[in-house]
Motif scaffolding. Structure first.
Motif, PDB file in Angstrom:
ATOM      1  N   GLN A 222      33.697 -21.479 -27.986  1.00 37.29           N
ATOM      2  CA  GLN A 222      34.906 -22.301 -28.040  1.00 37.29           C
ATOM      3  C   GLN A 222      34.687 -23.520 -28.930  1.00 37.29           C
ATOM      4  O   GLN A 222      35.597 -23.950 -29.658  1.00 37.29           O
ATOM      5  CB  GLN A 222      35.295 -22.740 -26.639  1.00 37.29           C
ATOM      6  CG  GLN A 222      36.641 -23.444 -26.560  1.00 37.29           C
ATOM      7  CD  GLN A 222      37.069 -23.684 -25.121  1.00 37.29           C
ATOM      8  OE1 GLN A 222      36.244 -23.743 -24.223  1.00 37.29           O
ATOM      9  NE2 GLN A 222      38.366 -23.810 -24.897  1.00 37.29           N
ATOM     10  N   ALA A 223      33.463 -24.084 -28.901  1.00 31.88           N
ATOM     11  CA  ALA A 223      33.159 -25.275 -29.694  1.00 31.88           C
ATOM     12  C   ALA A 223      33.197 -25.000 -31.194  1.00 31.88           C
ATOM     13  O   ALA A 223      33.413 -25.911 -31.991  1.00 31.88           O
ATOM     14  CB  ALA A 223      31.785 -25.830 -29.301  1.00 31.88           C
ATOM     15  N   THR A 224      33.002 -23.748 -31.580  1.00 30.40           N
ATOM     16  CA  THR A 224      33.033 -23.433 -33.010  1.00 30.40           C
ATOM     17  C   THR A 224      34.418 -23.625 -33.609  1.00 30.40           C
ATOM     18  O   THR A 224      34.558 -23.902 -34.803  1.00 30.40           O
ATOM     19  CB  THR A 224      32.596 -21.977 -33.262  1.00 30.40           C
ATOM     20  OG1 THR A 224      33.562 -21.079 -32.683  1.00 30.40           O
ATOM     21  CG2 THR A 224      31.219 -21.706 -32.678  1.00 30.40           C
ATOM     22  N   GLY A 225      35.460 -23.432 -32.798  1.00 25.90           N
ATOM     23  CA  GLY A 225      36.819 -23.492 -33.310  1.00 25.90           C
ATOM     24  C   GLY A 225      37.196 -22.282 -34.147  1.00 25.90           C
ATOM     25  O   GLY A 225      38.245 -22.286 -34.806  1.00 25.90           O
ATOM     26  N   LEU A 226      36.369 -21.232 -34.100  1.00 20.12           N
ATOM     27  CA  LEU A 226      36.590 -20.051 -34.938  1.00 20.12           C
ATOM     28  C   LEU A 226      37.067 -18.841 -34.145  1.00 20.12           C
ATOM     29  O   LEU A 226      37.566 -17.882 -34.732  1.00 20.12           O
ATOM     30  CB  LEU A 226      35.283 -19.673 -35.663  1.00 20.12           C
ATOM     31  CG  LEU A 226      34.691 -20.746 -36.573  1.00 20.12           C
ATOM     32  CD1 LEU A 226      33.315 -20.312 -37.074  1.00 20.12           C
ATOM     33  CD2 LEU A 226      35.625 -21.029 -37.747  1.00 20.12           C
ATOM     34  N   PHE A 227      36.901 -18.885 -32.841  1.00 16.62           N
ATOM     35  CA  PHE A 227      37.237 -17.734 -32.002  1.00 16.62           C
ATOM     36  C   PHE A 227      38.426 -18.085 -31.106  1.00 16.62           C
ATOM     37  O   PHE A 227      38.457 -19.161 -30.494  1.00 16.62           O
ATOM     38  CB  PHE A 227      36.034 -17.322 -31.150  1.00 16.62           C
ATOM     39  CG  PHE A 227      34.833 -16.934 -31.963  1.00 16.62           C
ATOM     40  CD1 PHE A 227      34.706 -15.641 -32.442  1.00 16.62           C
ATOM     41  CD2 PHE A 227      33.847 -17.866 -32.265  1.00 16.62           C
ATOM     42  CE1 PHE A 227      33.601 -15.281 -33.199  1.00 16.62           C
ATOM     43  CE2 PHE A 227      32.738 -17.507 -33.016  1.00 16.62           C
ATOM     44  CZ  PHE A 227      32.623 -16.214 -33.493  1.00 16.62           C
ATOM     45  N   ASP A 228      39.370 -17.175 -31.023  1.00 11.01           N
ATOM     46  CA  ASP A 228      40.559 -17.449 -30.229  1.00 11.01           C
ATOM     47  C   ASP A 228      40.255 -17.311 -28.735  1.00 11.01           C
ATOM     48  O   ASP A 228      39.157 -16.914 -28.328  1.00 11.01           O
ATOM     49  CB  ASP A 228      41.721 -16.544 -30.644  1.00 11.01           C
ATOM     50  CG  ASP A 228      41.392 -15.059 -30.506  1.00 11.01           C
ATOM     51  OD1 ASP A 228      40.540 -14.712 -29.662  1.00 11.01           O
ATOM     52  OD2 ASP A 228      41.995 -14.249 -31.230  1.00 11.01           O
ATOM     53  N   GLY A 229      41.251 -17.629 -27.926  1.00  7.58           N
ATOM     54  CA  GLY A 229      41.067 -17.613 -26.479  1.00  7.58           C
ATOM     55  C   GLY A 229      40.681 -16.260 -25.931  1.00  7.58           C
ATOM     56  O   GLY A 229      39.912 -16.167 -24.963  1.00  7.58           O
ATOM     57  N   HIS A 230      41.181 -15.185 -26.554  1.00  9.67           N
ATOM     58  CA  HIS A 230      40.859 -13.840 -26.071  1.00  9.67           C
ATOM     59  C   HIS A 230      39.366 -13.568 -26.180  1.00  9.67           C
ATOM     60  O   HIS A 230      38.740 -13.062 -25.239  1.00  9.67           O
ATOM     61  CB  HIS A 230      41.643 -12.802 -26.876  1.00  9.67           C
ATOM     62  CG  HIS A 230      41.220 -11.389 -26.601  1.00  9.67           C
ATOM     63  ND1 HIS A 230      41.480 -10.751 -25.403  1.00  9.67           N
ATOM     64  CD2 HIS A 230      40.543 -10.484 -27.376  1.00  9.67           C
ATOM     65  CE1 HIS A 230      40.981  -9.527 -25.439  1.00  9.67           C
ATOM     66  NE2 HIS A 230      40.416  -9.343 -26.622  1.00  9.67           N
ATOM     67  N   LEU A 231      38.769 -13.918 -27.328  1.00 13.48           N
ATOM     68  CA  LEU A 231      37.336 -13.674 -27.509  1.00 13.48           C
ATOM     69  C   LEU A 231      36.500 -14.589 -26.616  1.00 13.48           C
ATOM     70  O   LEU A 231      35.467 -14.166 -26.087  1.00 13.48           O
ATOM     71  CB  LEU A 231      36.967 -13.878 -28.979  1.00 13.48           C
ATOM     72  CG  LEU A 231      37.423 -12.783 -29.937  1.00 13.48           C
ATOM     73  CD1 LEU A 231      37.081 -13.144 -31.366  1.00 13.48           C
ATOM     74  CD2 LEU A 231      36.791 -11.452 -29.568  1.00 13.48           C
ATOM     75  N   VAL A 232      36.944 -15.823 -26.445  1.00 14.74           N
ATOM     76  CA  VAL A 232      36.206 -16.735 -25.566  1.00 14.74           C
ATOM     77  C   VAL A 232      36.229 -16.214 -24.134  1.00 14.74           C
ATOM     78  O   VAL A 232      35.204 -16.229 -23.430  1.00 14.74           O
ATOM     79  CB  VAL A 232      36.805 -18.151 -25.640  1.00 14.74           C
ATOM     80  CG1 VAL A 232      36.161 -19.063 -24.591  1.00 14.74           C
ATOM     81  CG2 VAL A 232      36.597 -18.748 -27.042  1.00 14.74           C
ATOM     82  N   ARG A 233      37.381 -15.714 -23.691  1.00 16.93           N
ATOM     83  CA  ARG A 233      37.462 -15.131 -22.332  1.00 16.93           C
ATOM     84  C   ARG A 233      36.598 -13.888 -22.220  1.00 16.93           C
ATOM     85  O   ARG A 233      35.988 -13.636 -21.172  1.00 16.93           O
ATOM     86  CB  ARG A 233      38.920 -14.801 -22.004  1.00 16.93           C
ATOM     87  CG  ARG A 233      39.780 -16.023 -21.714  1.00 16.93           C
ATOM     88  CD  ARG A 233      41.130 -15.625 -21.115  1.00 16.93           C
ATOM     89  NE  ARG A 233      41.916 -14.847 -22.072  1.00 16.93           N
ATOM     90  CZ  ARG A 233      42.733 -15.372 -22.967  1.00 16.93           C
ATOM     91  NH1 ARG A 233      42.862 -16.689 -23.066  1.00 16.93           N
ATOM     92  NH2 ARG A 233      43.441 -14.592 -23.779  1.00 16.93           N
ATOM     93  N   LEU A 234      36.515 -13.106 -23.292  1.00 15.01           N
ATOM     94  CA  LEU A 234      35.660 -11.913 -23.296  1.00 15.01           C
ATOM     95  C   LEU A 234      34.201 -12.300 -23.091  1.00 15.01           C
ATOM     96  O   LEU A 234      33.476 -11.680 -22.302  1.00 15.01           O
ATOM     97  CB  LEU A 234      35.830 -11.167 -24.628  1.00 15.01           C
ATOM     98  CG  LEU A 234      35.035  -9.872 -24.811  1.00 15.01           C
ATOM     99  CD1 LEU A 234      35.578  -8.783 -23.903  1.00 15.01           C
ATOM    100  CD2 LEU A 234      35.103  -9.416 -26.268  1.00 15.01           C
TER     101      LEU A 234
END
Length: 290
Positions: A222-234
């Motif tokens: 999440q801190a990267t700002g490159l991955f959306d919420g779906h990938l962070v939840r994954l």
């Protein structure tokens, strides 16, 4: 062709053969192969050297080098679809057939249409092809890499494809390093350079710093700002199960899907633009407006 005259396609092979000889000498002196690749920025993009370094650090050369070959093959296939003479001539033939079948070309007169094709369409094609060749030679130099990436990012679809490919290389590198026994923070940090593009590298470095400070893997993504919420939840869901390899494998699969989607989008957007441009020129000629 005179005997002994090299074919045009032999030049890249000669350059690669010369590189192989230089790399062999450097490796014999104890240098890693990644260092030898890094010294050949005209032959290899920056991300290739970074991926070779991951192959050395993970002890999984076949897996990583297979990914390198796959990406280079994908780039070559995509580029082959947009060779300008082939694209424009096919589009021109298709649109001319469409106009003939509809009677527009016949009723408007063949000569105005031919005049438009000869005086506008084909010269425009020649100028555009010359611009492509000149631009390609200009931005191929390593010092122009940032400019090249910025220009690609402006092309609808191509910028997203470039971004998703960089993130896919990152995910694949983490997977290989983790399977080789590297800890997640260590694998994360070692995999950052494979993204190659400055905005991606800067974001991934923020994630690596967060991991070093004790953040969870999901928080780092999440801190990267490159991955959306779906990938962070994954990633967060995988962390709860304790299966790190499963987390990264799922991330790789998701990125592979996104790369495939970005490739299709790029293809359709560029082809649509070319068809629209050709329709504008040929249609104007058909009604005698040129």
């Amino acid at each position: 062709r005179a005997r002994g005259t090299p074919r045009p396609t032999e030049a890249p092979h000669r350059r690669l053969a010369a590189f192989a000889n230089r790399a062999s000498a450097r490796c014999a002196d104890g240098e890693p192969l990644s260092a030898a690749v890094c010294l050949e920025p005209v032959l290899f993009p920056q991300w290739v050297a970074a991926m070779v370094a991951v192959a050395e650090q993970s002890g999984r050369p076949n897996e990583i080098l297979g990914h390198i070959r796959s990406e280079l093959d994908d780039e070559a296939r995509l580029a082959a679809r947009f060779r300008l003479p082939r694209v424009y001539l096919r589009v021109a033939a298709a649109l001319a057939a469409l106009l003939l079948s509809s009677g527009t070309l016949v009723s408007g007169g063949v000569l105005p249409w031919l005049r438009g094709v000869l005086t506008v369409y084909l010269p425009a094609l020649a100028v555009l092809q010359a611009m492509v060749w000149t631009g390609r030679a200009f931005v191929r130099h390593p010092s122009m890499r940032d400019l090249r990436e910025s220009l690609i990012a402006l092309v609808p679809g191509a910028g997203a494809l470039q971004r998703e490919r960089g993130l896919l290389r990152f995910a694949r590198s983490i997977r290989a390093l983790n399977r080789a026994g590297r800890s997640v923070p260590e694998a994360f940090a070692l995999a950052v350079p494979v993204a190659a593009q400055r905005p991606l590298v800067a974001g991934l470095e923020r994630g690596a710093a967060a991991l070093i400070q004790g953040a969870s893997l999901a928080q780092a993504f999440q801190a990267t700002g490159l991955f959306d919420g779906h990938l962070v939840r994954l990633v967060a869901e995988g962390e709860r199960t304790g299966r790190v390899d499963q987390i990264v494998s799922g991330l790789c699969q998701e990125q592979e899907r996104r790369v495939a989607t970005a490739q299709r989008t790029t293809f359709y957007v560029i082809w649509g633009a070319l068809i629209a441009l050709s329709l504008l020129v040929i249609g104007a000629g058909a009604v005698g407006g040129l």
